[in-house]
Scaffold this motif. Structure first.
Motif, PDB file in Angstrom:
ATOM      1  N   VAL A 184      -8.778  -2.087  -5.277  1.00  0.00           N
ATOM      2  CA  VAL A 184      -7.660  -1.194  -4.941  1.00  0.00           C
ATOM      3  C   VAL A 184      -6.588  -1.246  -6.030  1.00  0.00           C
ATOM      4  O   VAL A 184      -5.942  -0.233  -6.337  1.00  0.00           O
ATOM      5  CB  VAL A 184      -7.064  -1.573  -3.561  1.00  0.00           C
ATOM      6  CG1 VAL A 184      -5.745  -0.849  -3.306  1.00  0.00           C
ATOM      7  CG2 VAL A 184      -8.051  -1.238  -2.447  1.00  0.00           C
ATOM      8  N   SER A 185      -6.400  -2.417  -6.635  1.00  0.00           N
ATOM      9  CA  SER A 185      -5.392  -2.541  -7.696  1.00  0.00           C
ATOM     10  C   SER A 185      -5.772  -1.747  -8.942  1.00  0.00           C
ATOM     11  O   SER A 185      -4.893  -1.370  -9.729  1.00  0.00           O
ATOM     12  CB  SER A 185      -5.187  -4.010  -8.065  1.00  0.00           C
ATOM     13  OG  SER A 185      -6.294  -4.522  -8.807  1.00  0.00           O
ATOM     14  N   LEU A 186      -7.070  -1.490  -9.112  1.00  0.00           N
ATOM     15  CA  LEU A 186      -7.544  -0.839 -10.338  1.00  0.00           C
ATOM     16  C   LEU A 186      -7.676   0.673 -10.225  1.00  0.00           C
ATOM     17  O   LEU A 186      -7.609   1.378 -11.235  1.00  0.00           O
ATOM     18  CB  LEU A 186      -8.913  -1.421 -10.737  1.00  0.00           C
ATOM     19  CG  LEU A 186      -8.936  -2.899 -11.140  1.00  0.00           C
ATOM     20  CD1 LEU A 186     -10.378  -3.370 -11.340  1.00  0.00           C
ATOM     21  CD2 LEU A 186      -8.120  -3.122 -12.410  1.00  0.00           C
ATOM     22  N   SER A 239       3.572   5.598  -5.759  1.00  0.00           N
ATOM     23  CA  SER A 239       3.560   5.558  -7.222  1.00  0.00           C
ATOM     24  C   SER A 239       2.519   6.489  -7.826  1.00  0.00           C
ATOM     25  O   SER A 239       2.668   6.943  -8.961  1.00  0.00           O
ATOM     26  CB  SER A 239       3.324   4.126  -7.708  1.00  0.00           C
ATOM     27  OG  SER A 239       2.001   3.702  -7.412  1.00  0.00           O
ATOM     28  N   LEU A 240       1.460   6.747  -7.044  1.00  0.00           N
ATOM     29  CA  LEU A 240       0.402   7.655  -7.521  1.00  0.00           C
ATOM     30  C   LEU A 240       0.725   9.113  -7.229  1.00  0.00           C
ATOM     31  O   LEU A 240      -0.036  10.019  -7.608  1.00  0.00           O
ATOM     32  CB  LEU A 240      -0.937   7.278  -6.873  1.00  0.00           C
ATOM     33  CG  LEU A 240      -1.516   5.923  -7.291  1.00  0.00           C
ATOM     34  CD1 LEU A 240      -2.775   5.603  -6.482  1.00  0.00           C
ATOM     35  CD2 LEU A 240      -1.846   5.904  -8.787  1.00  0.00           C
ATOM     36  N   LEU A 265       0.813  -1.217   0.000  1.00  0.00           N
ATOM     37  CA  LEU A 265       0.000   0.000   0.000  1.00  0.00           C
ATOM     38  C   LEU A 265       0.849   1.270   0.000  1.00  0.00           C
ATOM     39  O   LEU A 265       0.561   2.198  -0.772  1.00  0.00           O
ATOM     40  CB  LEU A 265      -0.969  -0.015   1.182  1.00  0.00           C
ATOM     41  CG  LEU A 265      -2.019   1.107   1.177  1.00  0.00           C
ATOM     42  CD1 LEU A 265      -2.891   1.031  -0.075  1.00  0.00           C
ATOM     43  CD2 LEU A 265      -2.902   1.021   2.433  1.00  0.00           C
ATOM     44  N   PRO A 266       1.895   1.361   0.834  1.00  0.00           N
ATOM     45  CA  PRO A 266       2.736   2.569   0.762  1.00  0.00           C
ATOM     46  C   PRO A 266       3.376   2.752  -0.613  1.00  0.00           C
ATOM     47  O   PRO A 266       3.531   3.886  -1.086  1.00  0.00           O
ATOM     48  CB  PRO A 266       3.802   2.320   1.847  1.00  0.00           C
ATOM     49  CG  PRO A 266       3.158   1.383   2.808  1.00  0.00           C
ATOM     50  CD  PRO A 266       2.317   0.487   1.947  1.00  0.00           C
ATOM     51  N   ASN A 303       4.866  -5.576  -8.618  1.00  0.00           N
ATOM     52  CA  ASN A 303       4.521  -4.184  -8.355  1.00  0.00           C
ATOM     53  C   ASN A 303       3.270  -4.170  -7.467  1.00  0.00           C
ATOM     54  O   ASN A 303       2.631  -5.222  -7.278  1.00  0.00           O
ATOM     55  CB  ASN A 303       4.334  -3.390  -9.657  1.00  0.00           C
ATOM     56  CG  ASN A 303       3.163  -3.888 -10.488  1.00  0.00           C
ATOM     57  OD1 ASN A 303       2.084  -4.203  -9.971  1.00  0.00           O
ATOM     58  ND2 ASN A 303       3.358  -3.965 -11.806  1.00  0.00           N
ATOM     59  N   PRO A 304       2.894  -3.025  -6.895  1.00  0.00           N
ATOM     60  CA  PRO A 304       1.763  -3.002  -5.958  1.00  0.00           C
ATOM     61  C   PRO A 304       0.475  -3.596  -6.519  1.00  0.00           C
ATOM     62  O   PRO A 304      -0.196  -4.388  -5.846  1.00  0.00           O
ATOM     63  CB  PRO A 304       1.611  -1.512  -5.639  1.00  0.00           C
ATOM     64  CG  PRO A 304       2.988  -0.954  -5.793  1.00  0.00           C
ATOM     65  CD  PRO A 304       3.576  -1.709  -6.943  1.00  0.00           C
ATOM     66  N   ASN A 305       0.111  -3.224  -7.743  1.00  0.00           N
ATOM     67  CA  ASN A 305      -1.133  -3.729  -8.319  1.00  0.00           C
ATOM     68  C   ASN A 305      -1.095  -5.247  -8.495  1.00  0.00           C
ATOM     69  O   ASN A 305      -2.079  -5.941  -8.239  1.00  0.00           O
ATOM     70  CB  ASN A 305      -1.417  -3.050  -9.655  1.00  0.00           C
ATOM     71  CG  ASN A 305      -1.760  -1.572  -9.484  1.00  0.00           C
ATOM     72  OD1 ASN A 305      -2.190  -1.156  -8.401  1.00  0.00           O
ATOM     73  ND2 ASN A 305      -1.562  -0.781 -10.525  1.00  0.00           N
ATOM     74  N   GLN A 306       0.050  -5.767  -8.913  1.00  0.00           N
ATOM     75  CA  GLN A 306       0.190  -7.221  -9.053  1.00  0.00           C
ATOM     76  C   GLN A 306       0.096  -7.913  -7.701  1.00  0.00           C
ATOM     77  O   GLN A 306      -0.517  -8.979  -7.572  1.00  0.00           O
ATOM     78  CB  GLN A 306       1.530  -7.548  -9.712  1.00  0.00           C
ATOM     79  CG  GLN A 306       1.628  -7.141 -11.179  1.00  0.00           C
ATOM     80  CD  GLN A 306       3.037  -7.293 -11.734  1.00  0.00           C
ATOM     81  OE1 GLN A 306       4.022  -7.230 -11.003  1.00  0.00           O
ATOM     82  NE2 GLN A 306       3.130  -7.489 -13.037  1.00  0.00           N
ATOM     83  N   GLY A 307       0.685  -7.294  -6.678  1.00  0.00           N
ATOM     84  CA  GLY A 307       0.613  -7.853  -5.334  1.00  0.00           C
ATOM     85  C   GLY A 307      -0.811  -7.940  -4.833  1.00  0.00           C
ATOM     86  O   GLY A 307      -1.227  -8.954  -4.253  1.00  0.00           O
ATOM     87  N   PHE A 308      -1.592  -6.880  -5.073  1.00  0.00           N
ATOM     88  CA  PHE A 308      -2.987  -6.888  -4.641  1.00  0.00           C
ATOM     89  C   PHE A 308      -3.796  -7.944  -5.394  1.00  0.00           C
ATOM     90  O   PHE A 308      -4.675  -8.589  -4.823  1.00  0.00           O
ATOM     91  CB  PHE A 308      -3.613  -5.501  -4.857  1.00  0.00           C
ATOM     92  CG  PHE A 308      -3.045  -4.438  -3.960  1.00  0.00           C
ATOM     93  CD1 PHE A 308      -2.806  -4.686  -2.614  1.00  0.00           C
ATOM     94  CD2 PHE A 308      -2.752  -3.175  -4.456  1.00  0.00           C
ATOM     95  CE1 PHE A 308      -2.286  -3.704  -1.788  1.00  0.00           C
ATOM     96  CE2 PHE A 308      -2.239  -2.191  -3.640  1.00  0.00           C
ATOM     97  CZ  PHE A 308      -1.998  -2.454  -2.303  1.00  0.00           C
ATOM     98  N   ILE A 309      -3.510  -8.117  -6.681  1.00  0.00           N
ATOM     99  CA  ILE A 309      -4.244  -9.099  -7.486  1.00  0.00           C
ATOM    100  C   ILE A 309      -3.924 -10.519  -7.008  1.00  0.00           C
ATOM    101  O   ILE A 309      -4.827 -11.360  -6.882  1.00  0.00           O
ATOM    102  CB  ILE A 309      -3.901  -8.938  -8.985  1.00  0.00           C
ATOM    103  CG1 ILE A 309      -4.498  -7.631  -9.513  1.00  0.00           C
ATOM    104  CG2 ILE A 309      -4.413 -10.124  -9.793  1.00  0.00           C
ATOM    105  CD1 ILE A 309      -4.056  -7.261 -10.924  1.00  0.00           C
ATOM    106  N   VAL A 310      -2.654 -10.801  -6.730  1.00  0.00           N
ATOM    107  CA  VAL A 310      -2.268 -12.123  -6.234  1.00  0.00           C
ATOM    108  C   VAL A 310      -2.949 -12.409  -4.901  1.00  0.00           C
ATOM    109  O   VAL A 310      -3.539 -13.478  -4.692  1.00  0.00           O
ATOM    110  CB  VAL A 310      -0.738 -12.231  -6.089  1.00  0.00           C
ATOM    111  CG1 VAL A 310      -0.354 -13.481  -5.304  1.00  0.00           C
ATOM    112  CG2 VAL A 310      -0.074 -12.249  -7.460  1.00  0.00           C
TER     113      VAL A 310
END
Length: 375
Positions: free
Chosen positions: A282-284, A228-229, A222-223, A350-357
């Motif tokens: 959250v990943s999206l 990244s945003l 999350l951090p 990356n963060p989005n991939q981590g959330f998806i997994v």
């Protein structure tokens, strides 16, 4: 005496969460390499797992009272030893002892609580204990960060240790009159094989593991997502607090009656599903408002899942095996955090991939529980 057990649970998790924002930077300040700094952070959870198992075994053999008091007093002692640290390797040693001592407390506290809660109210009781954990998750990191910024890590640990010492003394004075007699637990102690054959306990243990797996991913990713945003770094703390507040509201409002009305397997499935979907969400998303929305729903899923896995454990055990079962339960809790952050880091996601997994694993867990519902 239940309210006092809730206070013990709060301070146990307060100790854990207060460390989160300060330990890695403290290790680096002592000259630790990135590997040693990461090891110092994870060492607590590693030894905590062993402490959980030891606590569960002795809670069954001797009753939870003695191990609860010993855990509180030994935790306070190890917190005082942070002032003796003079380098990264002495930090590793203290972290190991701290995690081991702290691991004794939580299984004993939950065993004590479960043995004194009516079966019809075990869901609501688990919800209330979850609220105290959620409160610790909100207050602990803020305390650790703010107090350390004005003082230093050893002084922060000294204050925490003093508070836990006072709780330990109070526990000895307040709970000894209601301590469980030990002759009942020694004769009927369940074996490890019996515990692992219990489908209800398998559900509970896997629920604990994947719940904290997602927490490990969230704490790590999350951090990075926020950074990244291009948002201020403090937003990640606010988002985590939002998840905690959302969970606490479900735990404490009249909504907590659902845990005594609906079978825990159904709230477990709902909790897994909502948490998984919220991580996909959250990943999206890329706006601050939608991140808050995602964390609110994640907190809702957490609030459904945590009391459910506790209730299933209580329903699947007797007083002869409950202590050991809670020991393994919180060992899976500790392992989940380490594995969640460790795997996502090792795979360089990356963060989005981590959330998806993580979200995929939660939804898969929900589906698996649906498919085995009749067993």
């Amino acid at each position: 005496m239940r309210i006092f057990i809730y206070v013990i649970i709060f301070f146990s998790f307060f100790d854990l969460f207060a460390q989160l924002p300060i330990m890695s930077t403290y290790a680096v300040s002592l000259g630790a390499s990135p590997f040693i700094a990461g090891l110092a952070v994870g060492m607590y959870s590693l030894s905590n797992t062993f402490g959980n198992i030891i606590s569960g075994i002795f809670s069954d053999r001797k009753g939870p009272f003695a191990i609860l008091v010993v855990g509180l007093l030994s935790t306070s002692t190890t917190l005082l030893t942070y002032s003796l640290i003079d380098g990264p390797y002495s930090l590793l040693a203290v972290r190991f002892l701290h995690g081991l001592a702290a691991g004794l407390v939580v299984p004993a506290a939950f065993t004590y609580l479960a043995n004194r809660t009516e079966t019809a109210k075990r869901g609501k009781g688990a919800a209330i204990s979850g609220a105290f954990i959620g409160l610790a998750a909100i207050v602990g990191p803020a305390y650790g960060a703010v107090y350390t910024s004005r003082n230093n890590v050893p002084e922060t640990m000294l204050l925490t240790g003093t508070m836990i010492f006072l709780v330990g003394v109070a526990a000895f004075l307040a709970l000894r009159r209601t301590a469980v007699t030990k002759h009942k637990t020694i004769k009927n102690s369940a074996s490890l094989i019996d515990i692992l054959k219990n489908i209800g306990l398998i559900r509970s243990f896997s629920g604990a593991f994947f719940l904290m797996f997602s927490q490990g991913v969230l704490a790590y990713m999350l951090p990075l997502k926020v950074d990244s945003l291009g948002f201020d770094s403090q937003l990640s703390g606010l988002l985590l607090s939002t998840f905690g507040i959302s969970a606490i509201l479900v735990f404490l409002l009249p909504t907590n009656r659902i845990f005594d009305i609906v079978k825990p397997i159904y709230t477990l499935i709902a909790g897994f599903t909502i948490m998984g979907v919220s991580l996909f969400f959250v990943s999206l998303v890329s706006t601050e408002l939608l991140l808050y929305v995602g964390m609110c729903f994640y907190g809702l899923g957490f609030a459904l899942l945590f009391p459910s896995i506790n209730s299933i454990l209580i329903d699947s055990t007797s007083t002869s095996s409950r202590g050991r079962s809670y020991g393994y339960f919180y060992a899976f809790f500790s392992a989940g955090v380490v594995v969640g952050s460790g795997i996502t880091g090792a795979l360089a996601l990356n963060p989005n991939q981590g959330f998806i997994v993580s979200g995929s694993l939660l939804v898969a867990s929900a589906l698996l529980n649906v498919l085995t519902l009749k067993k």
